[in-house]
Design a protein around this motif. Structure first.
Motif, PDB file in Angstrom:
ATOM      1  N   ALA A   1       0.453  -1.262   0.071  1.00  0.00           N
ATOM      2  CA  ALA A   1      -0.301   0.317  -0.555  1.00  0.00           C
ATOM      3  C   ALA A   1       0.956   1.488   0.087  1.00  0.00           C
ATOM      4  O   ALA A   1       0.480   1.912  -0.773  1.00  0.00           O
ATOM      5  N   ILE A   2       1.878   1.037   0.525  1.00  0.00           N
ATOM      6  CA  ILE A   2       3.239   2.696   0.486  1.00  0.00           C
ATOM      7  C   ILE A   2       3.497   2.569  -0.472  1.00  0.00           C
ATOM      8  O   ILE A   2       3.398   3.783  -1.243  1.00  0.00           O
ATOM      9  N   THR A   3       3.732   1.406  -1.277  1.00  0.00           N
ATOM     10  CA  THR A   3       4.448   1.428  -2.821  1.00  0.00           C
ATOM     11  C   THR A   3       3.087   2.331  -3.569  1.00  0.00           C
ATOM     12  O   THR A   3       3.714   2.988  -5.009  1.00  0.00           O
ATOM     13  N   THR A   4       1.950   1.799  -3.424  1.00  0.00           N
ATOM     14  CA  THR A   4       0.301   2.090  -4.045  1.00  0.00           C
ATOM     15  C   THR A   4       0.995   4.095  -3.616  1.00  0.00           C
ATOM     16  O   THR A   4       0.596   4.486  -4.998  1.00  0.00           O
ATOM     17  N   PHE A   5       0.694   4.359  -2.852  1.00  0.00           N
ATOM     18  CA  PHE A   5       1.098   5.991  -2.287  1.00  0.00           C
ATOM     19  C   PHE A   5       1.894   6.519  -2.789  1.00  0.00           C
ATOM     20  O   PHE A   5       1.954   7.812  -3.632  1.00  0.00           O
ATOM     21  N   GLU A   6       3.306   6.175  -2.575  1.00  0.00           N
ATOM     22  CA  GLU A   6       4.541   6.428  -3.602  1.00  0.00           C
ATOM     23  C   GLU A   6       4.332   6.574  -5.299  1.00  0.00           C
ATOM     24  O   GLU A   6       4.480   7.674  -5.443  1.00  0.00           O
TER      25      GLU A   6
END
Length: 134
Positions: A35-40
């Motif tokens: 999810a952090i990767t998606t946000f980034e």
């Protein structure tokens, strides 16, 4: 038009930095790594298009009608693409299931692609003398 483009680019650029910092420092213990990767990804593409807005505002010989069209496509594309990714990444923290709006992400990306295409077409087929071959 140039002031509007630059002002919007500044506001979206500041927001990009804020969201990037939030993603890097505020979310690491709250959401999963994917999810952090998606946000980034949302942050990264937002910043790419903020740079495009700055360039768009610097192009003196591009007709205002083209600038306006590209500007709107980019801004709407940022909202649909990047902001849908932010909400999708934060889905586990929210009561609303943002996967229901996941269809907005590719629509936003498509608008951004169209904006790049229109801008390129305007340079290669228009009467712009911004980039002259030597």
């Amino acid at each position: 038009m140039n002031k509007t483009i630059f002002g919007t680019a500044c506001l979206l650029g500041m927001l990009t930095i804020i969201l990037g910092a939030f993603g890097a420092h505020g979310l690491e213990k709250l959401i999963a790594a994917n999810a952090i990767t998606t946000f980034e990804t949302g942050v990264r593409y937002q910043m790419y298009h903020v740079f495009l807005l700055f360039i768009l505002g610097l192009l003196p010989s591009l007709p205002n009608s083209i600038k306006r069209l590209v500007f709107y496509l980019i801004v709407i594309g940022i909202v649909l693409f990047s902001f849908s990714l932010y909400f999708l990444a934060l889905n586990d923290l929210m009561a609303f299931d943002f996967r229901k709006i996941g269809f907005l992400t590719p629509i936003g990306g498509t608008l951004q692609i169209i904006a790049w295409g229109i801008l390129g077409y305007a340079f290669f087929k228009g009467k712009s003398n911004t980039f002259q071959d030597e």
